[in-house]
Design an enzyme around this catalytic site. Structure first.
Site, mmCIF file in Angstrom:
data_model
loop_
_atom_site.group_PDB
_atom_site.id
_atom_site.type_symbol
_atom_site.label_atom_id
_atom_site.label_comp_id
_atom_site.label_asym_id
_atom_site.label_seq_id
_atom_site.Cartn_x
_atom_site.Cartn_y
_atom_site.Cartn_z
ATOM 1 N N GLN A 149 0.881 -1.138 0.136
ATOM 2 C CA GLN A 149 0.069 0.025 0.026
ATOM 3 C C GLN A 149 0.799 1.263 -0.078
ATOM 4 O OE1 GLN A 149 -3.536 -0.729 3.048
ATOM 5 N NE2 GLN A 149 -1.948 -1.905 3.484
ATOM 6 N N ILE A 158 3.662 4.165 -1.009
ATOM 7 C CA ILE A 158 4.122 4.884 -2.335
ATOM 8 C C ILE A 158 5.447 5.239 -2.220
ATOM 9 C CG2 ILE A 158 1.556 5.809 -2.617
ATOM 10 C CD1 ILE A 158 2.552 8.423 -1.043
ATOM 11 N N ASP A 159 6.159 4.777 -1.418
ATOM 12 C CA ASP A 159 7.586 5.433 -1.284
ATOM 13 C C ASP A 159 8.429 4.420 -2.244
ATOM 14 O OD1 ASP A 159 7.717 3.391 1.732
ATOM 15 O OD2 ASP A 159 7.973 2.771 0.063
ATOM 16 N N HIS A 202 -1.463 1.338 -4.337
ATOM 17 C CA HIS A 202 -2.028 2.846 -4.068
ATOM 18 C C HIS A 202 -1.042 3.589 -4.891
ATOM 19 C CE1 HIS A 202 -3.857 1.763 -0.076
ATOM 20 N NE2 HIS A 202 -4.792 1.370 -1.016
ATOM 21 N N CYS A 209 -1.295 14.773 -15.862
ATOM 22 C CA CYS A 209 -1.879 15.950 -15.872
ATOM 23 C C CYS A 209 -3.639 15.687 -15.729
ATOM 24 C CB CYS A 209 -1.813 17.090 -17.050
ATOM 25 S SG CYS A 209 -2.927 18.116 -17.401
ATOM 26 N N GLY A 222 2.859 -4.708 8.917
ATOM 27 C CA GLY A 222 3.019 -3.380 8.836
ATOM 28 C C GLY A 222 1.864 -2.479 8.472
ATOM 29 N N SER A 252 -2.555 -1.409 9.415
ATOM 30 C CA SER A 252 -3.776 -1.403 10.325
ATOM 31 C C SER A 252 -4.796 -2.062 9.408
ATOM 32 C CB SER A 252 -4.009 0.001 10.593
ATOM 33 O OG SER A 252 -4.262 0.892 9.502
ATOM 34 N N ARG A 287 3.260 -4.245 14.647
ATOM 35 C CA ARG A 287 3.465 -3.591 16.086
ATOM 36 C C ARG A 287 2.043 -3.636 16.902
ATOM 37 N NH1 ARG A 287 4.564 2.146 15.385
ATOM 38 N NH2 ARG A 287 2.184 2.295 16.008
HETATM 39 N N1 APR Z 1 6.769 -2.737 12.808
HETATM 40 C C1 APR Z 1 5.636 -3.588 12.600
HETATM 41 N N2 APR Z 1 4.605 -2.680 12.395
HETATM 42 C C2 APR Z 1 4.478 -1.301 12.556
HETATM 43 C C3 APR Z 1 5.739 -0.886 12.752
HETATM 44 C C4 APR Z 1 7.007 -1.563 12.720
HETATM 45 N N3 APR Z 1 8.175 -0.984 12.977
HETATM 46 N N4 APR Z 1 5.438 0.666 12.417
HETATM 47 C C5 APR Z 1 4.085 0.754 12.589
HETATM 48 N N5 APR Z 1 3.571 -0.479 12.319
HETATM 49 C C6 APR Z 1 2.325 -0.583 12.371
HETATM 50 C C7 APR Z 1 1.185 0.099 13.117
HETATM 51 O O1 APR Z 1 1.002 -0.575 14.343
HETATM 52 C C8 APR Z 1 0.021 0.018 12.418
HETATM 53 O O2 APR Z 1 -0.887 -0.866 12.431
HETATM 54 O O3 APR Z 1 1.867 -0.509 11.063
HETATM 55 C C9 APR Z 1 0.453 -0.011 10.873
HETATM 56 C C10 APR Z 1 0.461 1.041 9.981
HETATM 57 O O4 APR Z 1 -1.077 1.496 9.741
HETATM 58 P P1 APR Z 1 -1.372 2.818 9.024
HETATM 59 O O5 APR Z 1 -0.590 3.987 9.618
HETATM 60 O O6 APR Z 1 -2.702 2.788 8.941
HETATM 61 O O7 APR Z 1 -0.793 2.478 7.551
HETATM 62 P P2 APR Z 1 -1.244 1.610 6.508
HETATM 63 O O8 APR Z 1 -2.089 0.385 7.014
HETATM 64 O O9 APR Z 1 -0.017 1.299 5.533
HETATM 65 O O10 APR Z 1 -2.306 2.604 5.773
HETATM 66 C C11 APR Z 1 -2.974 1.892 4.558
HETATM 67 O O11 APR Z 1 -4.111 4.267 4.428
HETATM 68 O O12 APR Z 1 -3.926 6.468 4.139
HETATM 69 C C12 APR Z 1 -4.013 5.569 3.400
HETATM 70 O O13 APR Z 1 -3.032 5.437 1.291
HETATM 71 C C13 APR Z 1 -2.825 5.148 2.623
HETATM 72 O O14 APR Z 1 -1.749 3.331 2.002
HETATM 73 C C14 APR Z 1 -2.149 3.856 3.030
HETATM 74 C C15 APR Z 1 -3.490 3.256 3.683
#
Ligand code: APR
Length: 308
Positions: free
Chosen positions: A117, A119-120, A137, A145, A242, A244, A268
């Protein structure tokens, strides 16, 4: 275990790390689903954690911080996104031990696909092949454009992003100047004062370039829909790392996997709205190191010596 697996009963509390590592060794089609948590050890914030990206854009005063990635809002006023785009610009050529763990699965012929998911684009720097990677994503690799859909390398707008300016399409630029005659109105990405020149019927996004990252309200890249159905039926192990799992349709993958296929979470924080056979809660780099060691594998990353 095999009898339970064959009767399509979901493995629950008695699926252990040892079962997981044994499965890892025999699996040939692992589907890895990743989110922002796999890049946080590089200093890149995730989105929803307490120090995450969305907590850092609260100053914009938006009803929902996710609106910085809302397509309708971008089309009306792209300066909201370009106020913060510099905060999500991908770093150059770095990747985490977890990214290298995925590359290792690929090298062992075990990776069916990595649905990320993020974008990096760090999976590519770690050596995950393009055909093994689905950037659900999108990414900053290209920009388009919003008016004529002309596409260019994303890096060409990084300077504008760093200067918080609106990157403008060279083909639509003249027309845009007719609508926004003063250069500052046309170029200034952060000035949100209503301009007397702005033609009310022309959106501020006219002729503005947008990175090809998937905004809320925007369709996912076609590659996602082309591969996911086939991969769901082919995969023999699902590992979510990694994330949610808060954003569909990627979050729905967990519910689409056949019941007999083990589903593992490496995260985490717990993800309570989805069901896993095994939850390995901790920092993903550390969990990956533990699992690799139990399989007697080496993760091809410069930090491997200190991790194991
Ligand atoms: N090791 C393991 N888990 C980790 C770590 C780590 N070092 N750092 C963070 N986490 C976990 C957090 O506990 C959290 O549950 O990664 C999860 C990140 O969740 P989000 O911040 O919601 O990111 P993500 O799930 O990628 O979001 C999905 O939402 O906003 C949109 O497009 C955006 O692609 C993104 C999508």
């Amino acid at each position: 275990i095999n009898k339970v697996l064959s009767t399509r009963v979901r493995l629950t509390s008695f699926y252990t790390v040892d079962h997981f590592t044994e499965r890892l060794k025999t699996a040939k089609n692992i589907l890895v689903l990743t989110g922002a948590g796999v890049s946080t050890s590089l200093g890149i914030p995730d989105f929803r954690s307490s120090q995450g990206f969305y907590s850092r854009v609260k100053h914009l005063g938006l009803d929902d911080p996710q609106d910085v990635f809302n397509l309708d809002i971008f089309m009306q006023d792209p300066s909201i996104f370009y106020n913060i785009a510099h905060m999500v610009l991908p770093p150059d050529n770095i990747y985490s031990p977890l990214h290298s763990f995925i590359k290792m699965l690929q090298d062992k012929g075990k990776l069916l696909r990595n649905y990320t998911q993020n974008i990096d684009n760090l999976e590519s720097y770690a050596g995950v092949d393009a055909d093994k990677l689905v950037q659900c994503h999108g990414s900053f690799a290209t920009a388009s454009c919003t008016t004529c859909h002309w596409q260019m390398p994303g890096s060409h707008i990084f300077e504008n992003i760093r200067k918080m300016e609106l990157p403008l399409c060279p083909y639509c630029y003249q027309k845009r100047r007719e609508y926004f005659p003063t250069v500052t109105d046309a170029n200034r990405g952060v000035d949100r004062r209503p301009s007397p020149y702005i033609n009310a019927t022309v959106p501020k996004s006219y002729g503005v370039l947008k990175p090809d990252i998937t905004f809320f309200g925007e369709a996912l890249p076609s590659k996602f829909h082309k591969t996911i159905r086939k991969d769901i039926t082919k995969c023999d192990l699902l590992i979510c790392i990694g994330t949610s799992l808060k954003v569909a349709p990627v979050s729905e993958i967990v519910n689409m996997i056949p019941a007999h296929v083990p589903q593992i979470l490496i995260n985490r924080d717990p993800v309570n709205h989805a069901e896993f056979d095994l939850n390995l809660l901790g920092y993903c780099d550390d969990v990956a190191a533990l699992v690799a060691q139990k399989c007697d594998w080496d993760i091809p990353h410069k930090k491997w010596a200190e991790l194991k």
